[in-house]
Design a protein around this motif. Sequence first.
Motif, PDB file in Angstrom:
ATOM      1  N   LEU A  72      18.605 -28.474 -27.576  1.00 32.94           N
ATOM      2  CA  LEU A  72      17.644 -29.174 -26.726  1.00 32.94           C
ATOM      3  C   LEU A  72      18.178 -29.074 -25.309  1.00 32.94           C
ATOM      4  O   LEU A  72      19.397 -29.165 -25.096  1.00 32.94           O
ATOM      5  CB  LEU A  72      17.521 -30.651 -27.096  1.00 32.94           C
ATOM      6  CG  LEU A  72      16.850 -31.008 -28.421  1.00 32.94           C
ATOM      7  CD1 LEU A  72      17.850 -30.960 -29.554  1.00 32.94           C
ATOM      8  CD2 LEU A  72      16.229 -32.396 -28.346  1.00 32.94           C
ATOM      9  N   ILE A  73      17.295 -28.905 -24.335  1.00 27.76           N
ATOM     10  CA  ILE A  73      17.799 -28.885 -22.969  1.00 27.76           C
ATOM     11  C   ILE A  73      17.013 -29.825 -22.079  1.00 27.76           C
ATOM     12  O   ILE A  73      15.840 -30.133 -22.318  1.00 27.76           O
ATOM     13  CB  ILE A  73      17.818 -27.470 -22.344  1.00 27.76           C
ATOM     14  CG1 ILE A  73      16.419 -27.001 -22.002  1.00 27.76           C
ATOM     15  CG2 ILE A  73      18.540 -26.473 -23.226  1.00 27.76           C
ATOM     16  CD1 ILE A  73      16.461 -25.842 -21.023  1.00 27.76           C
ATOM     17  N   SER A  74      17.703 -30.316 -21.074  1.00 27.88           N
ATOM     18  CA  SER A  74      17.093 -31.128 -20.041  1.00 27.88           C
ATOM     19  C   SER A  74      17.211 -30.342 -18.747  1.00 27.88           C
ATOM     20  O   SER A  74      18.311 -30.010 -18.314  1.00 27.88           O
ATOM     21  CB  SER A  74      17.847 -32.456 -19.947  1.00 27.88           C
ATOM     22  OG  SER A  74      17.501 -33.126 -18.766  1.00 27.88           O
ATOM     23  N   HIS A  75      16.080 -30.024 -18.167  1.00 30.10           N
ATOM     24  CA  HIS A  75      16.047 -29.126 -17.010  1.00 30.10           C
ATOM     25  C   HIS A  75      15.497 -29.864 -15.805  1.00 30.10           C
ATOM     26  O   HIS A  75      14.397 -30.407 -15.863  1.00 30.10           O
ATOM     27  CB  HIS A  75      15.152 -27.921 -17.334  1.00 30.10           C
ATOM     28  CG  HIS A  75      14.895 -27.039 -16.156  1.00 30.10           C
ATOM     29  ND1 HIS A  75      15.909 -26.396 -15.491  1.00 30.10           N
ATOM     30  CD2 HIS A  75      13.747 -26.717 -15.504  1.00 30.10           C
ATOM     31  CE1 HIS A  75      15.387 -25.683 -14.490  1.00 30.10           C
ATOM     32  NE2 HIS A  75      14.081 -25.870 -14.487  1.00 30.10           N
ATOM     33  N   ASP A  81      12.320 -21.630 -11.095  1.00 27.18           N
ATOM     34  CA  ASP A  81      12.265 -22.036 -12.500  1.00 27.18           C
ATOM     35  C   ASP A  81      11.969 -20.852 -13.413  1.00 27.18           C
ATOM     36  O   ASP A  81      12.355 -20.851 -14.584  1.00 27.18           O
ATOM     37  CB  ASP A  81      11.201 -23.126 -12.702  1.00 27.18           C
ATOM     38  CG  ASP A  81      11.683 -24.486 -12.211  1.00 27.18           C
ATOM     39  OD1 ASP A  81      12.908 -24.691 -12.186  1.00 27.18           O
ATOM     40  OD2 ASP A  81      10.840 -25.312 -11.859  1.00 27.18           O
ATOM     41  N   LEU A  85      14.049 -19.808 -16.722  1.00 27.64           N
ATOM     42  CA  LEU A  85      13.443 -19.516 -18.026  1.00 27.64           C
ATOM     43  C   LEU A  85      13.852 -18.155 -18.563  1.00 27.64           C
ATOM     44  O   LEU A  85      14.062 -17.989 -19.770  1.00 27.64           O
ATOM     45  CB  LEU A  85      11.923 -19.550 -17.911  1.00 27.64           C
ATOM     46  CG  LEU A  85      11.323 -20.910 -18.114  1.00 27.64           C
ATOM     47  CD1 LEU A  85       9.821 -20.828 -17.897  1.00 27.64           C
ATOM     48  CD2 LEU A  85      11.634 -21.399 -19.527  1.00 27.64           C
ATOM     49  N   LEU A  88      17.257 -18.518 -19.896  1.00 30.41           N
ATOM     50  CA  LEU A  88      17.204 -19.328 -21.113  1.00 30.41           C
ATOM     51  C   LEU A  88      16.751 -18.479 -22.294  1.00 30.41           C
ATOM     52  O   LEU A  88      17.364 -18.484 -23.370  1.00 30.41           O
ATOM     53  CB  LEU A  88      16.226 -20.486 -20.884  1.00 30.41           C
ATOM     54  CG  LEU A  88      15.996 -21.455 -22.036  1.00 30.41           C
ATOM     55  CD1 LEU A  88      17.289 -22.186 -22.386  1.00 30.41           C
ATOM     56  CD2 LEU A  88      14.912 -22.470 -21.681  1.00 30.41           C
ATOM     57  N   ARG A  89      15.684 -17.708 -22.081  1.00 28.30           N
ATOM     58  CA  ARG A  89      15.149 -16.863 -23.142  1.00 28.30           C
ATOM     59  C   ARG A  89      16.196 -15.841 -23.587  1.00 28.30           C
ATOM     60  O   ARG A  89      16.417 -15.628 -24.778  1.00 28.30           O
ATOM     61  CB  ARG A  89      13.885 -16.162 -22.654  1.00 28.30           C
ATOM     62  CG  ARG A  89      13.062 -15.550 -23.760  1.00 28.30           C
ATOM     63  CD  ARG A  89      11.884 -14.735 -23.202  1.00 28.30           C
ATOM     64  NE  ARG A  89      11.132 -15.426 -22.194  1.00 28.30           N
ATOM     65  CZ  ARG A  89      11.100 -15.122 -20.896  1.00 28.30           C
ATOM     66  NH1 ARG A  89      11.806 -14.089 -20.444  1.00 28.30           N
ATOM     67  NH2 ARG A  89      10.370 -15.814 -20.053  1.00 28.30           N
ATOM     68  N   LEU A  92      18.893 -17.591 -25.670  1.00 25.32           N
ATOM     69  CA  LEU A  92      18.406 -18.008 -26.993  1.00 25.32           C
ATOM     70  C   LEU A  92      18.272 -16.802 -27.924  1.00 25.32           C
ATOM     71  O   LEU A  92      18.621 -16.869 -29.109  1.00 25.32           O
ATOM     72  CB  LEU A  92      17.055 -18.721 -26.865  1.00 25.32           C
ATOM     73  CG  LEU A  92      17.053 -20.044 -26.086  1.00 25.32           C
ATOM     74  CD1 LEU A  92      15.626 -20.527 -25.859  1.00 25.32           C
ATOM     75  CD2 LEU A  92      17.874 -21.118 -26.798  1.00 25.32           C
ATOM     76  N   LEU A  99      15.109 -23.077 -29.504  1.00 25.24           N
ATOM     77  CA  LEU A  99      14.983 -24.223 -28.608  1.00 25.24           C
ATOM     78  C   LEU A  99      14.146 -25.268 -29.338  1.00 25.24           C
ATOM     79  O   LEU A  99      12.976 -25.050 -29.624  1.00 25.24           O
ATOM     80  CB  LEU A  99      14.290 -23.794 -27.314  1.00 25.24           C
ATOM     81  CG  LEU A  99      14.086 -24.861 -26.240  1.00 25.24           C
ATOM     82  CD1 LEU A  99      15.421 -25.333 -25.691  1.00 25.24           C
ATOM     83  CD2 LEU A  99      13.214 -24.323 -25.115  1.00 25.24           C
ATOM     84  N   CYS A 115      22.370 -30.206 -22.001  1.00 23.43           N
ATOM     85  CA  CYS A 115      22.059 -29.470 -23.222  1.00 23.43           C
ATOM     86  C   CYS A 115      22.726 -30.165 -24.403  1.00 23.43           C
ATOM     87  O   CYS A 115      23.862 -30.645 -24.298  1.00 23.43           O
ATOM     88  CB  CYS A 115      22.568 -28.033 -23.122  1.00 23.43           C
ATOM     89  SG  CYS A 115      22.261 -27.024 -24.602  1.00 23.43           S
TER      90      CYS A 115
END
Lengths: 277, 277
Positions: A72-75, A81, A85, A88-89, A92, A99, A115
């Motif tokens: 889980l993430i807190s952005h 942004d 992303l 992040l992708r 992952l 996610l 995170c």
Amino acid sequence: MQALAKDPAARGLKDDAAVLPLGDDTLVITLDTLVQGVHVREDEDPADIAWKLIAVNLSDLAAKGAAPTGVLISHMLGEADDRFLGGLRAALETFEVPLLGGDTVRAEGRRVWGCTAIGRATHTPVPDRRGARPGDAIYVTGTLGRAMLGLHDRGSGSADDLAYRRPRPLLAEGRALAPLVTAMMDVSDGLLLDASRMAHASDTRFEIDSARVPAADRARADECMRWGDDYQLLFTVPDGVEIPVEAARIGTVREGPAGLWLDGRSAGEDKDLGYRH
Amino acid sequence: MQALAKDPAARGLKDDAAVLPLGDDTLVITLDTLVQGVHVREDEDPADIAWKLIAVNLSDLAAKGAAPTGVLISHMLGEADDRFLGGLRAALETFEVPLLGGDTVRAEGRRVWGCTAIGRATHTPVPDRRGARPGDAIYVTGTLGRAMLGLHDRGSGSADDLAYRRPRPLLAEGRALAPLVTAMMDVSDGLLLDASRMAHASDTRFEIDSARVPAADRARADECMRWGDDYQLLFTVPDGVEIPVEAARIGTVREGPAGLWLDGRSAGEDKDLGYRH
């Protein structure tokens, strides 16, 4: 930190993953925060920040021999942004972890990302930093100082650059080691500081021979041992145990008093040993 | 948020708890962040911040009918850490949940706190905001607007003051409702905004009668429905189902197009409906 460390309510508050038995499984759960200007540079590419956010949490799982089940993430929303992303992708997909959720936050000023990674232990008892015993051999994976060198080589695509910007959690290595180690942790704040923490947590003396530590730059070996961000695994095993991963034997655990000795002398207090945050 | 919402990698990124089947159990995991000046006031008592950090995450578990097994927190060190710890201890004891771990962070500027709460679902399928069906009755627990009134009454120890400073996650209520509801969420950003989100997530029209909404101040009923921080439960059940908790029926779910209707008229877009962060 001192006030927190003394308080019973905060005993759980240490930079380590939580272990939670649940039914037939044992969960390992991390919560790590990256702060702009502290853990990542002010001008860091958001794609690299996202990657690092995932990687540092998975590295905590690696040190527990856990297999990731999700993050889980807190952005904190802000500039670029879309690049965040993208990173992040990429992370992952590379680490094959879904996610699961999280939240977004809108605020001015210094940005912060959080995170949580959840994994299942592949071996119990789950390794921690407290189990080193006198006579154990001390090992570290990889080469230390790559991230330090990469910091001055950013964007070049060199191995050092990637070590800094795109660290790789040693998940397979952690799983292979979990059944064998007496203690294990990831090296996030520098080898010397983290070795000292493990020595104190295990109430033993860690004797490390600096000539045996694989340093990315021999001429700067001392810096390489004090710099963070390498995300290698530091572990101890009973003397003579064969190691299934590439790692260097850098020393031996001895009877206390607890602390770190380097090349035959006390290495000093934690505050002198590395990078703290 | 828009860019994030469109990206496949970020589909999991919504303000909701993650659900993770694991062996015979189903885990529910939250990650919520509080930002100074956004979610808590600049001059908030750190004891209240710590309480709220735990309470808002447990409220996410409550809306899933989950029983908490533990929390991890990320605490940015600063002023009055002893007061933060006092509030943390009080919340952990009151809600009977253990602190499993977390980390501390040192940084200048605006402070940020993170929390992850882990719980076990007591009923599957785990309720979410997507299941409301035409014909369902819409309910909300408690009285809305107490936290809003409490904001101007801080430190008095009144019921409104406590509603603002010391919210109580409705864990027992959530567990009792989980087997009965078609959709459920906690009201953290205001009733109207959260009802609109549930309507859209369920692809239905939510018709709410404002006269039926229990408002802490009748003269400011509209504000009470738009203000956040109440942490009540909003849920839908098939018409005629008996409700095991105190809750007010405030409306009915109808066939789409998706959206919120208030007193017979469209309530407008989400951006007009409440408090967003």
